[in-house]
Scaffold this motif. Structure first.
Motif, short mmCIF file in Angstrom:
data_model
loop_
_atom_site.label_atom_id
_atom_site.label_comp_id
_atom_site.label_asym_id
_atom_site.label_seq_id
_atom_site.Cartn_x
_atom_site.Cartn_y
_atom_site.Cartn_z
N GLY A 131 0.83 -1.20 0.00
CA GLY A 131 0.00 0.00 0.00
C GLY A 131 0.85 1.24 0.00
N ARG A 132 0.33 2.28 -0.65
CA ARG A 132 1.07 3.52 -0.73
C ARG A 132 1.04 4.26 0.59
NH1 ARG A 132 -0.14 8.80 -2.26
NH2 ARG A 132 -2.32 8.27 -2.70
N ARG A 133 2.19 4.72 1.00
CA ARG A 133 2.27 5.47 2.25
C ARG A 133 1.57 6.80 2.09
NH1 ARG A 133 7.61 6.02 6.00
NH2 ARG A 133 6.95 7.76 7.29
N ARG A 134 0.76 7.18 3.09
CA ARG A 134 0.00 8.41 3.03
C ARG A 134 0.78 9.55 3.68
NH1 ARG A 134 -3.62 5.98 -0.26
NH2 ARG A 134 -4.78 7.95 -0.16
N ALA A 135 0.93 10.62 2.93
CA ALA A 135 1.66 11.79 3.45
C ALA A 135 0.67 12.70 4.17
CB ALA A 135 2.33 12.53 2.32
N PRO A 136 1.05 13.24 5.32
CA PRO A 136 0.16 14.17 6.01
C PRO A 136 -0.02 15.45 5.20
CG PRO A 136 2.31 14.16 7.03
CD PRO A 136 2.32 13.06 6.02
N PRO A 137 -1.13 16.12 5.33
CA PRO A 137 -1.34 17.36 4.58
C PRO A 137 -0.38 18.45 5.02
CG PRO A 137 -3.10 17.01 6.17
CD PRO A 137 -2.29 15.77 6.16
N ALA A 138 0.02 19.28 4.07
CA ALA A 138 0.90 20.41 4.38
C ALA A 138 0.18 21.35 5.33
CB ALA A 138 1.29 21.13 3.10
N GLY A 139 0.87 21.76 6.37
CA GLY A 139 0.30 22.70 7.32
C GLY A 139 -0.41 22.06 8.50
N LEU A 140 -0.40 20.73 8.57
CA LEU A 140 -1.10 20.06 9.68
C LEU A 140 -0.48 20.44 11.03
CD1 LEU A 140 -3.12 18.01 10.83
CD2 LEU A 140 -1.41 16.22 10.38
N GLY A 141 0.84 20.37 11.12
CA GLY A 141 1.50 20.78 12.35
C GLY A 141 1.64 19.71 13.41
N PHE A 142 1.18 18.50 13.13
CA PHE A 142 1.37 17.42 14.11
C PHE A 142 2.87 17.07 14.15
CE2 PHE A 142 1.53 13.08 15.66
CZ PHE A 142 0.54 13.04 16.63
N PRO A 143 3.47 16.93 15.35
CA PRO A 143 4.93 16.75 15.44
C PRO A 143 5.38 15.33 15.12
CG PRO A 143 3.98 16.77 17.62
CD PRO A 143 2.84 17.05 16.68
N LEU A 144 5.35 14.99 13.84
CA LEU A 144 5.73 13.64 13.43
C LEU A 144 7.20 13.34 13.68
CD1 LEU A 144 3.64 13.42 10.16
CD2 LEU A 144 3.32 12.05 12.22
N ALA A 145 8.03 14.37 13.80
CA ALA A 145 9.44 14.13 14.14
C ALA A 145 9.56 13.55 15.55
CB ALA A 145 10.23 15.43 14.02
N ASP A 146 8.66 13.96 16.44
CA ASP A 146 8.67 13.44 17.81
C ASP A 146 7.89 12.14 17.93
OD1 ASP A 146 10.11 15.72 18.76
OD2 ASP A 146 8.23 16.85 18.82
N CYS A 204 -1.25 1.58 10.34
CA CYS A 204 -0.09 2.41 10.63
C CYS A 204 0.87 1.64 11.53
CB CYS A 204 -0.50 3.73 11.27
SG CYS A 204 -1.30 3.56 12.86
N ASP A 205 2.07 2.16 11.62
CA ASP A 205 3.12 1.46 12.35
C ASP A 205 3.25 1.96 13.79
OD1 ASP A 205 4.15 3.95 11.87
OD2 ASP A 205 6.06 3.25 11.04
N PHE A 206 2.19 2.55 14.31
CA PHE A 206 2.23 3.07 15.67
C PHE A 206 2.29 1.92 16.68
CE2 PHE A 206 0.00 4.58 19.53
CZ PHE A 206 0.86 5.63 19.86
N LYS A 207 3.24 2.00 17.60
CA LYS A 207 3.39 1.00 18.64
C LYS A 207 3.18 1.68 19.99
CE LYS A 207 6.48 -2.69 20.26
NZ LYS A 207 5.43 -3.72 20.13
N PRO A 208 1.98 1.55 20.58
CA PRO A 208 1.69 2.32 21.81
C PRO A 208 2.62 2.00 22.96
CG PRO A 208 -0.05 0.71 21.32
CD PRO A 208 0.83 0.75 20.13
N GLU A 209 3.07 0.73 23.07
CA GLU A 209 3.93 0.36 24.20
C GLU A 209 5.24 1.13 24.22
OE1 GLU A 209 2.63 -1.68 22.01
OE2 GLU A 209 1.69 -3.44 22.96
N ALA A 210 5.65 1.64 23.06
CA ALA A 210 6.92 2.37 23.00
C ALA A 210 6.88 3.63 23.86
CB ALA A 210 7.25 2.73 21.56
N TYR A 211 5.69 4.17 24.09
CA TYR A 211 5.57 5.39 24.89
C TYR A 211 5.35 5.09 26.37
CZ TYR A 211 5.44 7.47 20.32
OH TYR A 211 5.79 7.85 19.05
N ALA A 212 5.47 3.82 26.72
CA ALA A 212 5.42 3.42 28.13
C ALA A 212 6.59 2.49 28.45
CB ALA A 212 4.10 2.72 28.43
N ALA A 213 7.68 2.64 27.73
CA ALA A 213 8.80 1.71 27.85
C ALA A 213 9.37 1.68 29.27
CB ALA A 213 9.90 2.06 26.85
N ALA A 214 9.51 2.84 29.90
CA ALA A 214 10.10 2.87 31.25
C ALA A 214 9.21 2.14 32.24
CB ALA A 214 10.32 4.31 31.69
#
Length: 452
Positions: A15-30, A44-54
Motif C-alpha cells: 500500500g502507498r504510504r499516506r503523506a500528512p497534509p501540508a500545514g497540519l502541524g502534528f509533530p511527526l518528528a517526535d 499504521c506502524d504506531f506501537k503504543p507500548e513504546a511510549y510506556a517503555a520505562a
C-alpha cells in the motif's frame, strides 16, 4: 496483547504510504507515524507500548479482586493486592516507573483507582494492563438494597444514597448493546408511576426497575458524582490497556492540569460519565504536554462528548492527540447540548485514523478554534443534532468552526442532514470523501469546503 492492524504494516503489508497534509502541524518528528491503505482499511506502524517503555520495564505489581489482600506486597499473583489504588501506592513508594497487572473482574470504587475518595495518582510513570479478560472500574460501590418495597411508594425500592448521576439496568441492553439507563424523574411519586425510572429525594434513592424486579447489586448499578479515573498535574505518564470505565464526575478518563507526560489508552472504553444534572465526557484530555493516543477505544453514552481533547493554557499547544480505530456513539445524553463523538478545541494539531462516530447529539466530529485535524478513513453517520433539545446544531457529520482546518481523506459520511459544515472562517479540504445519498454540504460566511 492481540495482534492488531497497527502491527501488520511492520510485517510487510502493501500500500502507498499516506503523506500528512501540508500545514497540519502534528509533530511527526517526535511521534513518527507511517500510514498505509490496505483494502478498505488504513494501517499504521504506531506501537503504543513504546511510549510506556520505562513503566513496562519497571517492577510489576499484581491486583486480583477475587483472591488479593491489600496487606500483601503485591509482587506476584500469589501475593496480589485486592485494589488497584493499593498497587499504585506500592509503585509510588518504590520511586521508579512501574507496571500494574490487574486480574479481570469488576472493581467498584472500594477497590479501583480511587480508594473511596480522590484517585490515588501515580507519581511515577505507570502502566496498567488487564490480565485474563476485561477489567471494569465504576464510580460507585455496592448498596444495601432492601428486600421489600417502600411503605408509601409500593412500586419503588428505596436505599440510602445521594449524589447519584446514573442508574443502570445490568440485565437490559440499550440500542447499542450497553446496559440501559433508567430514566431520572422529578420525585418518588413520579418514580412510583413510571417503570424503568429513578428519583433522588434528599439522601434517599428511589428505583423502579422496568421488569419490576427487586433491585440488587447484580441487576442494578448506581453511579455517583465521583471520579472513575482522574489524573491531575501531579500525575506522570500513564498507559492503560483493557479497562472499561463506567461513570466519572468529569469524565470516564479525565486528564487535566499542565504536565509533561504521555497518555496512552489501548482497548479501553469510557461510558456513562456525567448524568442528567452533571456534565461529563468519556475521554477528556486537556493541557497535558505530550502525546495523547487512544487506540481501539470506545466512548459511548456519556453526558457530553465521547472523546474530547482540549488546550486551555494559551500559546502554542504541546498536546498532540492521536486516535486510531476508535468509536464514539450515543454521546450527549439527557438535556445536554452540542456534544460530539470526537472533538478538538484550543488550537490543537491532531490525527484521526479509521474511527467510527455516530448517533451523537451534536456534530459527530467537531473541530473548533484554530485546531487542525487530519481524518483518514474515518466514518461519521446518523448525527442526532441537538435542535430537539433547544440547541442550534442540526445533524452534522463533520463540522469545522472558528479558524480551524480539517482534512478529510478517504472518509465517509451517511444519513445525517449535513455531511460537512464549515462555519466562521474554517476550512475543510476533501480528498476522496464519500457522502451518503441526499447529504448536503454547507459553508457559512467566509468558511470554505474545497476538493483537492
Amino acid at each position: 496483547m492481540r495482534m492488531s492492524g497497527l502491527d501488520l504494516v511492520r510485517r510487510g503489508s502493501a500500500g502507498r504510504r499516506r503523506a500528512p497534509p501540508a500545514g497540519l502541524g502534528f509533530p511527526l518528528a517526535d511521534y513518527p507515524l507511517a500510514i498505509r491503505r490496505r483494502g478498505g482499511r488504513f494501517l499504521c506502524d504506531f506501537k503504543p507500548e513504546a511510549y510506556a517503555a520505562a513503566a513496562l520495564a519497571g517492577p510489576a505489581y499484581y491486583v486480583d479482586i477475587a483472591t488479593g489482600n491489600d496487606a500483601n506486597p503485591g509482587t506476584s499473583w500469589g501475593a496480589a493486592v485486592k485494589s488497584i489504588f493499593a498497587a499504585t501506592q506500592l509503585g509510588n513508594a518504590g520511586g521508579v516507573p512501574f507496571q500494574v497487572w490487574v486480574k479481570a473482574g469488576t472493581y467498584s470504587r472500594v477497590n479501583n483507582f480511587t480508594n473511596m475518595g480522590p484517585m490515588v495518582i501515580p507519581t511515577q510513570p505507570a502502566a496498567y494492563r488487564a490480565f485474563g479478560g476485561r477489567v471494569t472500574c465504576w464510580s460507585g460501590h455496592d448498596l444495601s438494597w432492601p428486600a421489600t418495597p417502600h411503605a408509601t411508594y409500593g412500586n419503588c425500592y428505596a436505599v440510602a444514597r445521594s449524589t447519584v448521576t446514573v442508574v443502570l439496568d445490568l440485565l437490559r441492553p440499550n440500542a447499542f448493546g450497553d446496559p440501559a439507563e433508567l430514566v431520572r424523574v422529578a420525585d418518588a411519586a413520579t418514580c412510583n408511576a413510571t417503570p424503568g425510572s429513578w428519583a433522588q429525594e434528599g439522601g434517599t434513592l428511589f428505583v423502579r426497575r422496568a421488569d419490576g424486579a427487586v433491585p440488587s447489586n447484580i441487576n442494578t448499578r448506581v453511579l455517583i458524582v465521583v471520579d472513575a479515573f482522574a489524573l491531575d498535574a501531579t500525575g506522570k505518564s500513564v498507559y492503560l490497556e483493557g479497562f472499561d470505565f463506567q461513570g466519572g464526575a468529569n469524565g470516564g478518563v479525565f486528564v487535566h492540569g499542565s504536565a509533561a507526560r504521555h497518555v496512552i489508552a489501548v482497548d479501553c472504553s469510557a461510558r456513562y460519565a456525567g448524568g442528567p444534572s452533571h456534565a461529563g465526557d468519556g475521554f477528556l484530555i486537556e493541557d497535558s504536554q505530550g502525546l495523547a493516543a487512544l487506540v481501539r477505544c470506545v466512548a459511548a453514552s456519556n453526558a457530553n462528548d465521547g472523546i474530547s481533547f482540549q488546550w486551555t493554557r494559551g500559546g502554542a499547544p504541546t498536546l498532540s492527540p492521536l486516535t486510531i480505530d476508535c468509536r464514539g456513539h450515543d454521546n450527549g445524553r439527557h438535556a445536554h447540548l452540542a456534544n460530539n463523538g470526537l472533538a478538538c478545541h484550543g488550537g490543537l494539531a491532531a490525527i484521526e485514523i479509521g474511527g467510527d462516530y455516530h448517533d451523537n447529539c451534536g456534530a459527530n466530529v467537531l473541530l473548533t478554534d484554530a485546531s487542525k485535524l487530519w481524518c483518514i478513513g474515518t466514518f461519521a453517520s446518523r448525527s442526532l443534532g441537538d435542535v430537539g433539545r433547544g440547541g442550534s446544531d442540526g445533524p452534522i457529520d463533520f463540522h469545522a468552526a472558528g479558524t480551524s482546518q480539517m482534512w478529510l481523506e478517504r472518509t465517509r459520511s451517511a444519513v445525517s442532514t449535513h455531511a460537512l459544515m464549515a462555519t466562521d472562517i474554517a476550512r475543510i479540504r476533501l480528498r476522496q470523501h464519500e457522502k451518503g445519498a441526499g447529504q448536503a454540504e454547507l459553508a457559512v460566511g467566509g468558511a470554505s469546503i474545497l476538493t483537492d
